[in-house]
Design a protein around this motif. Structure first.
Motif, PDB file in Angstrom:
ATOM      1  N   HIS A 138       0.833  -1.319   0.042  1.00 50.91           N
ATOM      2  CA  HIS A 138       0.119   0.064   0.149  1.00 50.91           C
ATOM      3  C   HIS A 138       0.801   1.212   0.036  1.00 50.91           C
ATOM      4  N   ALA A 139       1.925   1.320   0.620  1.00 44.53           N
ATOM      5  CA  ALA A 139       2.904   2.553   0.713  1.00 44.53           C
ATOM      6  C   ALA A 139       4.183   2.024   0.815  1.00 44.53           C
ATOM      7  N   HIS A 140       5.248   2.996   0.561  1.00 45.25           N
ATOM      8  CA  HIS A 140       6.764   2.411   0.699  1.00 45.25           C
ATOM      9  C   HIS A 140       7.243   3.575   1.451  1.00 45.25           C
ATOM     10  N   LEU A 141       8.095   3.184   2.783  1.00 44.44           N
ATOM     11  CA  LEU A 141       8.798   4.195   3.365  1.00 44.44           C
ATOM     12  C   LEU A 141      10.382   4.202   3.058  1.00 44.44           C
ATOM     13  N   CYS A 142      10.871   5.013   2.002  1.00 43.01           N
ATOM     14  CA  CYS A 142      12.180   5.025   1.531  1.00 43.01           C
ATOM     15  C   CYS A 142      13.236   5.939   2.682  1.00 43.01           C
ATOM     16  N   ASN A 143      14.135   5.133   3.018  1.00 43.81           N
ATOM     17  CA  ASN A 143      15.134   6.067   3.986  1.00 43.81           C
ATOM     18  C   ASN A 143      16.299   6.846   3.288  1.00 43.81           C
ATOM     19  N   SER A 144      16.013   7.934   3.024  1.00 43.75           N
ATOM     20  CA  SER A 144      16.711   9.011   2.642  1.00 43.75           C
ATOM     21  C   SER A 144      17.451   8.545   1.125  1.00 43.75           C
ATOM     22  N   ALA A 145      18.729   8.285   0.962  1.00 40.68           N
ATOM     23  CA  ALA A 145      19.112   8.050  -0.386  1.00 40.68           C
ATOM     24  C   ALA A 145      19.907   6.356  -0.095  1.00 40.68           C
ATOM     25  N   TRP A 146      19.660   5.822   1.228  1.00 45.88           N
ATOM     26  CA  TRP A 146      20.207   4.780   1.540  1.00 45.88           C
ATOM     27  C   TRP A 146      19.540   3.357   1.219  1.00 45.88           C
ATOM     28  N   ARG A 176       2.559   4.883  -3.299  1.00 47.14           N
ATOM     29  CA  ARG A 176       2.796   5.933  -2.255  1.00 47.14           C
ATOM     30  C   ARG A 176       3.913   5.910  -1.584  1.00 47.14           C
ATOM     31  N   MET A 177       4.807   7.004  -1.919  1.00 45.57           N
ATOM     32  CA  MET A 177       6.152   6.869  -1.119  1.00 45.57           C
ATOM     33  C   MET A 177       6.193   7.989  -0.115  1.00 45.57           C
ATOM     34  N   ILE A 178       6.629   7.525   1.189  1.00 43.78           N
ATOM     35  CA  ILE A 178       6.834   8.199   2.275  1.00 43.78           C
ATOM     36  C   ILE A 178       8.474   8.158   2.282  1.00 43.78           C
ATOM     37  N   HIS A 179       9.030   9.473   2.283  1.00 40.22           N
ATOM     38  CA  HIS A 179      10.531   9.700   2.123  1.00 40.22           C
ATOM     39  C   HIS A 179      10.895  10.204   3.488  1.00 40.22           C
ATOM     40  N   ARG A 180      11.711   9.296   4.155  1.00 42.55           N
ATOM     41  CA  ARG A 180      12.350   9.760   5.332  1.00 42.55           C
ATOM     42  C   ARG A 180      13.713  10.201   5.158  1.00 42.55           C
ATOM     43  N   VAL A 181      13.920  11.605   5.286  1.00 49.60           N
ATOM     44  CA  VAL A 181      15.150  12.278   4.826  1.00 49.60           C
ATOM     45  C   VAL A 181      16.239  12.682   5.788  1.00 49.60           C
ATOM     46  N   ASP A 182      17.437  12.726   5.424  1.00 44.40           N
ATOM     47  CA  ASP A 182      18.471  12.669   6.518  1.00 44.40           C
ATOM     48  C   ASP A 182      19.208  14.004   6.314  1.00 44.40           C
ATOM     49  N   GLY A 183      20.089  14.560   7.089  1.00 43.38           N
ATOM     50  CA  GLY A 183      20.813  15.636   7.064  1.00 43.38           C
ATOM     51  C   GLY A 183      20.378  16.913   7.649  1.00 43.38           C
ATOM     52  N   ASN A 232      12.922  13.266  -3.750  1.00 41.22           N
ATOM     53  CA  ASN A 232      11.862  13.578  -3.140  1.00 41.22           C
ATOM     54  C   ASN A 232      10.867  14.390  -4.241  1.00 41.22           C
ATOM     55  N   THR A 233      11.247  15.303  -4.964  1.00 40.39           N
ATOM     56  CA  THR A 233      10.548  16.204  -5.788  1.00 40.39           C
ATOM     57  C   THR A 233       9.866  15.194  -6.810  1.00 40.39           C
ATOM     58  N   ARG A 234      10.520  14.121  -7.399  1.00 40.01           N
ATOM     59  CA  ARG A 234      10.109  13.374  -8.414  1.00 40.01           C
ATOM     60  C   ARG A 234       8.880  12.223  -7.922  1.00 40.01           C
ATOM     61  N   LEU A 235       9.229  11.592  -6.632  1.00 37.76           N
ATOM     62  CA  LEU A 235       8.409  10.414  -6.439  1.00 37.76           C
ATOM     63  C   LEU A 235       7.658  10.797  -4.803  1.00 37.76           C
ATOM     64  N   ALA A 236       7.920  11.340  -4.041  1.00 38.71           N
ATOM     65  CA  ALA A 236       7.369  11.460  -2.557  1.00 38.71           C
ATOM     66  C   ALA A 236       5.855  11.925  -2.798  1.00 38.71           C
ATOM     67  N   SER A 237       5.180  11.420  -1.796  1.00 37.47           N
ATOM     68  CA  SER A 237       3.780  11.796  -1.382  1.00 37.47           C
ATOM     69  C   SER A 237       4.085  12.387  -0.138  1.00 37.47           C
ATOM     70  N   ALA A 238       4.780  12.146   0.804  1.00 43.53           N
ATOM     71  CA  ALA A 238       5.057  13.068   2.315  1.00 43.53           C
ATOM     72  C   ALA A 238       6.501  12.959   2.463  1.00 43.53           C
ATOM     73  N   PHE A 278       0.843   6.941   7.175  1.00 42.37           N
ATOM     74  CA  PHE A 278       0.479   6.070   5.946  1.00 42.37           C
ATOM     75  C   PHE A 278      -1.152   6.109   5.685  1.00 42.37           C
ATOM     76  N   LYS A 279      -1.920   6.047   6.680  1.00 38.90           N
ATOM     77  CA  LYS A 279      -3.292   6.602   6.651  1.00 38.90           C
ATOM     78  C   LYS A 279      -3.629   7.650   5.994  1.00 38.90           C
ATOM     79  N   THR A 280      -3.099   8.762   6.649  1.00 41.84           N
ATOM     80  CA  THR A 280      -3.401   9.986   5.901  1.00 41.84           C
ATOM     81  C   THR A 280      -3.008  10.116   4.347  1.00 41.84           C
ATOM     82  N   VAL A 281      -1.829   9.664   4.138  1.00 41.37           N
ATOM     83  CA  VAL A 281      -1.618   9.601   2.506  1.00 41.37           C
ATOM     84  C   VAL A 281      -2.372   8.680   1.800  1.00 41.37           C
ATOM     85  N   LEU A 282      -2.782   7.665   2.328  1.00 41.49           N
ATOM     86  CA  LEU A 282      -3.709   6.596   1.621  1.00 41.49           C
ATOM     87  C   LEU A 282      -4.949   7.362   1.322  1.00 41.49           C
TER      88      LEU A 282
END
Length: 675
Positions: free
Chosen positions: A416-424, A440-447, A467-473, A669-673
């Motif tokens: 249903h949704a993907h949590l991607c960790n920064s670029a790691w 739906r991609m949730i992007h956990r950013v670092d830095g 993030n610009t290309r794919l993130a939903s949040a 996840f619920k909010t984005v979905l």
């Protein structure tokens, strides 16, 4: 210019703080009859809300075509911890109630105009005689020789009346009261307000005298014990000191009420407190608060603060003072476009509504994440490894406990949704698979990585291009990270703040070695990376300054430094590291530019007070569970202060559990979905 048709909303209808803000805002706006007229939501061309939560839970269709004004009623980074803030771009003009929040909104480049909280001076005032005070205390059964410390906040949530509310810091209030009582000082606690179950029980357990104004119930008393403002006004006059111990706030309104009634007040430096109160009325740490109250009991040191604090309220914090400010708000609306519902949003909402509705019905069954399938994208490594790796592993386990079906590095139509960790993670593989899937991609950013590593911006740019290309949040790991990255020009998709947490099965304080003044004080620092910004050079410097007849010091992890007295242990598996942490007394943290240090959270979770470099999110995580230093000259005195009060600082530690954090991810996840 024609009038704006305004719908004012956001109160709770309980008579508490938000309702007071509604009332004073309405009073100010009513003086702008040539500029606005009040109407229903349907007929309005302006929605003016004193609280973001109800506003951001309205549908896009209800807000389309309307200009949106919203007050920030809480600490701004904490406001961003709500999943509904993914919709914050609906807000055209923000209204900060403190100068701190104004600065934070400016950092985020949000349109805003400062309009502070106001109170009704007809209710909260200094018109109370000495005889009336004596009569009131007698009626309340308070002995005449007692020093009355008051507090009128809600200190627990309705869902559990026996667990303190993190924000209000009632444990800190108790710590101060208990310490004063043990010193033999003649205190008497005056409580009012709903949901005071925890503090009443603690005061009774330790025989600390108190009076509760209200009806004691076992269940939720939120509709019973919210007192009328006139009654609260009299209780301020029955007080010798009003004590606020909040960890974070937008207000608190108690600051204004105490100042308006000329009641001495001592408050943590939160929200608008620094705008209203004199420096002597603010404290940063519990031991400082205890010392200040002792001085007040013996020397009345806060008497000189009463007049300037009252003058600030009369000048800045009454409805009349806000008329001109709200006029500026509505004149600024000429430059604020109405919220626009894009055609692609309308089309997409029709396409995904059926699937989204099916998913959301699953999500409301039984456990919080029941029926939800999430893929975590990260380069997982067997521990010991870095903090991001530790967090993603702990999060996956906690999500599973809450009913989520957790996949790793898998892109499938069943997810249903993907949590991607920064670029790691395997970015190229993800990008290739994403082309053929609706997701739906949730992007956990670092830095910011460049600031931390002292390198160029290529890695950060890679993260934000993704993030610009794919993130939903987007998930920031701390309020500091949110502010810092925006200051540097990065503006990711629909940001929220969700801090890290550690695996509570491993990192906990149960079974820790008790502190004893009869032995050497055990210091410890940890780091996975040998990057000098992790503090290695500082620890080497500190080694040359410590009194080794008083301290022992352990460093666990990697460093380029060679120590003479500090005991260096190579990186350890998490369970071993946790055992080592529990054998020590104080954690020293000199790492720079940390977005949300897992090493720091591990130490706090194991019950270690922290001496920390005041940089990055270190202070945001530690709060009153330790002390900061900015310059090396401060280090030894701050260390001595913690060493003299180890158990007290330990009791002031607060960390969120990995289960709480996993729950916040599920809500996101619920909010984005459901968007």
């Amino acid at each position: 210019m024609s009038k704006y048709k305004v719908h004012l909303m956001g109160g709770e209808r309980t008579g508490w703080a938000l309702d007071a803000d509604m009332e004073t805002t309405y009073e100010s706006l009513s003086s702008l009859s040539d500029l606005i007229e009040f109407t229903s939501m349907e007929a309005a061309d302006v929605i003016h809300c004193v609280w973001e939560w109800p506003l951001l839970h309205l549908s896009d269709e209800m807000l389309a075509g309307k200009k949106i004004i919203c007050h920030v009623c809480n600490d701004l980074p904490k406001t961003y911890e709500q999943s509904c803030m993914v919709h914050a771009d609906r807000i055209g003009l923000w209204v900060p109630i403190s100068h701190l929040c104004e600065r934070q909104l400016n950092s985020l480049k949000k349109n805003n105009i400062y309009v502070p909280y106001a109170i009704n001076k007809r209710i909260f005032n200094e018109n109370f005689t000495h005889d009336a005070t004596a009569s009131l205390r007698k009626k309340l059964g308070i002995p005449v020789d007692r020093f009355v410390i008051s507090n009128f906040m809600r200190d627990t949530f309705g869902k559990n009346l026996h667990i303190p509310k993190d924000q209000k810091g009632v444990e800190l209030f108790f710590e101060i009261a208990h310490s004063l009582y043990l010193k033999g000082l003649p205190i008497h606690i005056l409580l009012a307000g709903p949901r005071r179950h925890w503090i009443r029980n603690r005061l009774r357990e330790h025989d600390i005298p108190f009076t509760f104004v209200g009806e004691e119930t076992k269940g939720d008393d939120n509709t019973i014990n919210i007192l009328e403002s006139k009654t609260i006004n009299t209780l301020y006059h029955a007080s010798d000191l009003h004590l606020v111990t909040s960890r974070w706030e937008g207000g608190p309104r108690a600051v204004l009420e105490a100042a308006a009634t000329r009641t001495p007040i001592l408050s943590t430096s939160v929200g608008l407190a620094a705008d209203v109160l004199e420096p002597d009325s603010l404290f940063q740490v519990v031991d400082e608060g205890i010392e200040r109250i002792e001085q007040q009991i013996r020397e009345n040191i806060l008497d000189q603060t009463l007049k300037p604090q009252l003058q600030r309220v009369l000048h800045n914090h009454v409805p009349a003072a806000n008329i001109g400010r709200f006029e500026a708000v509505y004149k600024q609306l000429e430059n604020i476009p109405p919220y626009k519902l894009l055609q692609k949003q309308v089309a997409k909402s029709r396409k995904v509504r059926t699937e989204s509705g099916r998913v959301m019905r699953w999500l409301h069954r039984n456990r919080p994440g029941s029926g939800l399938r999430i893929s975590l994208w990260h380069e997982f490594h067997k521990p010991p490894y870095g903090g991001g790796n530790q967090f993603m592993m702990a999060l996956g386990h906690a999500l599973g406990k809450l009913g989520v079906r957790v996949e790793k590095n898998r892109l499938s139509h069943k997810v249903h949704a993907h949590l991607c960790n920064s670029a790691w993670f395997a970015v190229d593989d993800f990008m290739e698979a994403a082309r053929a899937a609706d997701f739906r991609m949730i992007h956990r950013v670092d830095g910011p990585i460049a600031v931390y590593r002292g390198t160029d911006w290529k890695e950060d740019q890679k993260i934000y291009d993704l993030n610009t290309r794919l993130a939903s949040a987007t998930v920031y790991q701390s309020g500091w990270c949110l502010m810092r990255l925006h200051e540097l020009g990065f503006h990711p998709k629909s940001p929220v703040v969700i801090p890290n947490a550690v695996d509570s099965r491993i990192f906990h304080s149960a079974g820790r070695v008790p502190y004893s003044p009869d032995r050497k004080i055990q210091l410890i620092s940890t780091a996975w990376s040998d990057n000098p910004k992790k503090g290695g050079p500082f620890y080497k410097w500190l080694e040359s300054k410590l009194d080794w007849s008083r301290f022992e010091y352990t460093f666990v992890g990697r460093t380029k430094e060679k120590f003479q007295y500090i005991h260096h242990i190579k990186p350890q598996p998490s369970k071993v590291l946790a055992q080592i942490l529990r054998q020590h007394d104080i954690y020293i943290m000199a790492s720079e530019h940390e977005a949300c240090s897992n090493a720091l959270l591990e130490a706090l979770s194991c019950g270690l007070p922290v001496l920390y470099l005041d940089d990055g999110a270190n202070g945001e995580l530690t709060r009153l569970g330790g002390l900061p230093f900015k310059q090396k000259e401060e280090v030894l005195s701050q260390l001595d202060r913690i060493a003299s009060n180890v158990d007290m600082f330990r009791r002031c530690i607060h960390v969120q559990s990995i289960e709480e954090i996993a729950g916040k991810y599920i809500e996101l996840f619920k909010t984005v979905l459901d968007s």
